[in-house]
Design an enzyme around this catalytic site. Structure first.
Site, PDB file in Angstrom:
ATOM      1  N   GLU A  10      -1.008  12.964 -39.639  1.00  0.00           N
ATOM      2  CA  GLU A  10      -0.370  14.082 -39.414  1.00  0.00           C
ATOM      3  C   GLU A  10       0.141  14.765 -40.765  1.00  0.00           C
ATOM      4  O   GLU A  10       0.465  14.047 -41.745  1.00  0.00           O
ATOM      5  CB  GLU A  10       0.949  13.499 -38.562  1.00  0.00           C
ATOM      6  CG  GLU A  10       0.404  12.926 -37.234  1.00  0.00           C
ATOM      7  CD  GLU A  10       1.598  12.392 -36.421  1.00  0.00           C
ATOM      8  OE1 GLU A  10       1.491  12.606 -35.058  1.00  0.00           O
ATOM      9  OE2 GLU A  10       2.535  11.729 -37.059  1.00  0.00           O
TER      10      GLU A  10
ATOM     11  N   CYS B 166       4.661  18.815 -45.423  1.00  0.00           N
ATOM     12  CA  CYS B 166       4.427  17.427 -45.747  1.00  0.00           C
ATOM     13  C   CYS B 166       3.313  17.074 -45.480  1.00  0.00           C
ATOM     14  O   CYS B 166       2.632  17.029 -44.392  1.00  0.00           O
ATOM     15  CB  CYS B 166       5.716  16.758 -44.893  1.00  0.00           C
ATOM     16  SG  CYS B 166       5.881  15.151 -45.048  1.00  0.00           S
TER      17      CYS B 166
ATOM     18  N   CYS C  29      -0.651   2.889 -43.972  1.00  0.00           N
ATOM     19  CA  CYS C  29      -0.100   2.687 -45.286  1.00  0.00           C
ATOM     20  C   CYS C  29       0.142   1.042 -45.352  1.00  0.00           C
ATOM     21  O   CYS C  29       0.409   0.270 -44.420  1.00  0.00           O
ATOM     22  CB  CYS C  29       1.374   3.117 -45.164  1.00  0.00           C
ATOM     23  SG  CYS C  29       1.891   3.172 -46.881  1.00  0.00           S
TER      24      CYS C  29
ATOM     25  N   CYS D 157       6.789  -0.977 -45.450  1.00  0.00           N
ATOM     26  CA  CYS D 157       8.344  -0.868 -45.660  1.00  0.00           C
ATOM     27  C   CYS D 157       8.867  -1.210 -44.199  1.00  0.00           C
ATOM     28  O   CYS D 157       8.234  -0.646 -43.159  1.00  0.00           O
ATOM     29  CB  CYS D 157       8.732   0.472 -45.985  1.00  0.00           C
ATOM     30  SG  CYS D 157       8.303   0.947 -47.706  1.00  0.00           S
TER      31      CYS D 157
ATOM     32  N   CYS E  12       9.630   1.998 -41.621  1.00  0.00           N
ATOM     33  CA  CYS E  12       8.766   2.981 -41.267  1.00  0.00           C
ATOM     34  C   CYS E  12       7.677   2.668 -40.304  1.00  0.00           C
ATOM     35  O   CYS E  12       7.054   1.934 -40.441  1.00  0.00           O
ATOM     36  CB  CYS E  12       8.148   3.218 -42.691  1.00  0.00           C
ATOM     37  SG  CYS E  12       7.054   4.457 -42.859  1.00  0.00           S
TER      38      CYS E  12
ATOM     39  N   CYS F 164      11.100  12.288 -41.337  1.00  0.00           N
ATOM     40  CA  CYS F 164      10.695  11.192 -42.073  1.00  0.00           C
ATOM     41  C   CYS F 164      10.452   9.903 -41.708  1.00  0.00           C
ATOM     42  O   CYS F 164      11.218   9.453 -40.958  1.00  0.00           O
ATOM     43  CB  CYS F 164      11.915  11.147 -43.209  1.00  0.00           C
ATOM     44  SG  CYS F 164      12.007  12.515 -44.479  1.00  0.00           S
TER      45      CYS F 164
HETATM   46  N1  SAH Z   1       4.774   6.142 -49.344  1.00  0.00           N
HETATM   47  C1  SAH Z   1       5.736   7.036 -49.933  1.00  0.00           C
HETATM   48  C2  SAH Z   1       5.844   8.202 -48.851  1.00  0.00           C
HETATM   49  C3  SAH Z   1       6.670   7.957 -47.485  1.00  0.00           C
HETATM   50  S1  SAH Z   1       7.392   8.783 -46.509  1.00  0.00           S
HETATM   51  C4  SAH Z   1       6.863   6.611 -50.262  1.00  0.00           C
HETATM   52  O1  SAH Z   1       7.188   5.573 -50.036  1.00  0.00           O
HETATM   53  O2  SAH Z   1       7.838   7.424 -50.839  1.00  0.00           O
HETATM   54  C5  SAH Z   1       8.508   9.692 -47.273  1.00  0.00           C
HETATM   55  C6  SAH Z   1      10.201   9.064 -47.437  1.00  0.00           C
HETATM   56  O3  SAH Z   1      10.551   8.776 -45.902  1.00  0.00           O
HETATM   57  C7  SAH Z   1      10.306   7.785 -47.807  1.00  0.00           C
HETATM   58  O4  SAH Z   1      11.294   7.797 -48.773  1.00  0.00           O
HETATM   59  C8  SAH Z   1      10.279   6.974 -46.888  1.00  0.00           C
HETATM   60  O5  SAH Z   1      11.016   5.539 -47.584  1.00  0.00           O
HETATM   61  C9  SAH Z   1      11.321   7.425 -45.862  1.00  0.00           C
HETATM   62  N2  SAH Z   1      11.169   6.928 -44.699  1.00  0.00           N
HETATM   63  C10 SAH Z   1      10.173   6.097 -43.998  1.00  0.00           C
HETATM   64  N3  SAH Z   1      10.436   5.623 -42.707  1.00  0.00           N
HETATM   65  C11 SAH Z   1      11.809   6.296 -42.606  1.00  0.00           C
HETATM   66  C12 SAH Z   1      12.645   6.326 -41.407  1.00  0.00           C
HETATM   67  N4  SAH Z   1      12.383   6.027 -40.249  1.00  0.00           N
HETATM   68  N5  SAH Z   1      13.537   7.157 -41.358  1.00  0.00           N
HETATM   69  C13 SAH Z   1      13.978   7.806 -42.659  1.00  0.00           C
HETATM   70  N6  SAH Z   1      13.344   7.988 -43.798  1.00  0.00           N
HETATM   71  C14 SAH Z   1      12.241   7.184 -43.576  1.00  0.00           C
END
Ligand code: SAH
Length: 371
Positions: free
Chosen positions: A104, A117, A124, A128, A131, A347
């Site tokens: 996406e 974005c 991934c 985390c 996420c 996000c």
């Molecule tokens: N892999 C990269 C890009 C990830 S997405 C990274 O880790 O930075 C971008 C941001 O969204 C990251 O800071 C990630 O930690 C955050 N993120 C992931 N899941 C989320 C959620 N459910 N709510 C809010 N932010 C989230």
């Protein structure tokens, strides 16, 4: 030209997809046809400044060369499976990357800027815990053509009246774990012969791959965002498991070195606000202690829920209190406005369609995708 770049960009059997080829690789391609390097610049202008994806229309290139290019090369974009629009103007595209996989990308309009974005991987491997993308597992790295294709698709859909001003690698995947294919895309985004964006308007967001952060400052120092989410290793180990390999002190050291090479000189730290997990004022003070006096700013992200998550978002009063405590500690902090959550475009909500093909949790995954 390195073998991997060639094979990664080849979509039509027997034809080389030139989308996403940058710098020396593109010049070498023309060199292999006994053409001069300036052909690369001409092609970049047609593709990325004039949005022409048809060799026949590239009228300052000789007819003979255009005919040759048609025989051996392609200019292929991935297909769009569907587009969704949020009430707030956010738009999301589900992009087919083959074999049942889809990623996406999200367009976020704001006063004075338009941000896209983009995703760098199908799934991934960072795992985390909060996420949605991480919960699906990992399938594969996207090619440079698939990553840049997202920008071209959005630009075509938006039209000339809505130019993209900012690109953020904050979609699905860990961009620095797909370093080999992300770097040529970043180079094209900031190349004056191609997209010509300022380095400050292209942001790579990482969960904290320290060796690649160090490499990045040598290759192209664009804006860096780091997903910190916790001020202590014990908590960060749980939320962002790559922390077990590269703990906070090592990560921050790499960030300060990186900031030295940046024109804007500031690294952004992302911090998702998770109720009763990392949102106490004591966490804000500890974070303040880590970042005070450093070239850092903090972006607090209200947690965006997704089906099956065990986390909840902190209350807005708690987020305000946290933000104020950071400011009182002398750290510049903002709260990210949630956009597009009615279409699951906020996000951490991006899920696409990913078939997990990793064997086990973290350990095996990280070894396999970090390059
Ligand atoms: N892999 C990269 C890009 C990830 S997405 C990274 O880790 O930075 C971008 C941001 O969204 C990251 O800071 C990630 O930690 C955050 N993120 C992931 N899941 C989320 C959620 N459910 N709510 C809010 N932010 C989230």
């Amino acid at each position: 030209m390195p073998e991997n770049t060639l094979s990664a960009a080849r979509t039509d059997p027997g034809k080389l997809n030139l989308i996403g080829l940058a710098g020396r690789d593109l010049e070498d391609f023309f060199g292999s046809l006994d053409e001069r390097p300036y052909r690369a610049r001409q092609l970049l202008g047609w593709l990325y400044q004039r949005d022409v994806l048809d060799f026949r229309r590239m009228t300052d290139i000789s007819l003979r060369l255009r005919e040759r290019l048609e025989l051996i090369a392609s200019l292929a974009l991935p297909d769009v499976i569907r587009e969704e629009r949020s009430v707030d103007g956010t738009r999301k595209w589900l992009i087919d990357v083959g074999a049942g996989q889809a990623v996406e990308s999200v367009f976020i309009p704001e006063p004075g800027r338009s941000t896209l974005c983009i995703s760098s991987q199908a799934g991934c491997a960072m795992d985390c815990s909060f996420c949605a993308t991480g919960k699906q597992g990992f399938n594969r790295n996207l090619t440079a053509a698939e990553i840049l294709g997202q920008v071209l698709i959005a630009r075509r859909a938006l039209g000339a009246d809505t130019p993209l001003t900012n690109i953020v690698f904050m979609g699905m995947g860990e961009p620095l774990a797909n370093y080999r294919n992300v770097i040529p895309v970043v180079k094209l985004l900031i190349d004056d012969c191609a997209f010509g964006l300022s380095r400050r308007r292209v942001t790579i967001s990482t969960a904290g791959l320290v060796p690649q952060i160090r490499r990045l400052s040598e290759d192209c120092n664009v804006a860096l965002a780091v997903s910190l989410h916790a001020p202590h290793d014990s908590l960060r180990d749980e939320l962002v498991p790559i922390n077990r390999r590269h703990p906070i002190a090592e990560l921050l050291e790499a960030c300060w070195q990186y900031a030295d090479c940046l024109a804007s000189r500031q690294v952004t730290f992302e911090y998702a606000m998770l109720r009763d997990v990392n949102d106490d004022v004591s966490h804000a003070r500890a974070l303040g202690h880590l970042l005070r006096g450093r070239p850092a700013k903090v972006n607090l992200i209200p947690f965006n829920a997704f089906p099956g998550t065990r986390y909840e978002c902190s209350s807005s009063a708690k987020i305000d209190e946290f933000c104020n405590a950071l400011r009182a500690a002398g750290v510049f902090a903002t709260i990210r406005k949630t956009r597009g959550d009615d279409i699951a475009a906020a996000c951490g909500q991006l899920a696409g369609q990913v078939k997990d093909r990793t064997l086990s949790r973290l350990g095996a995954k990280l070894t396999r995708v970090t390059n």
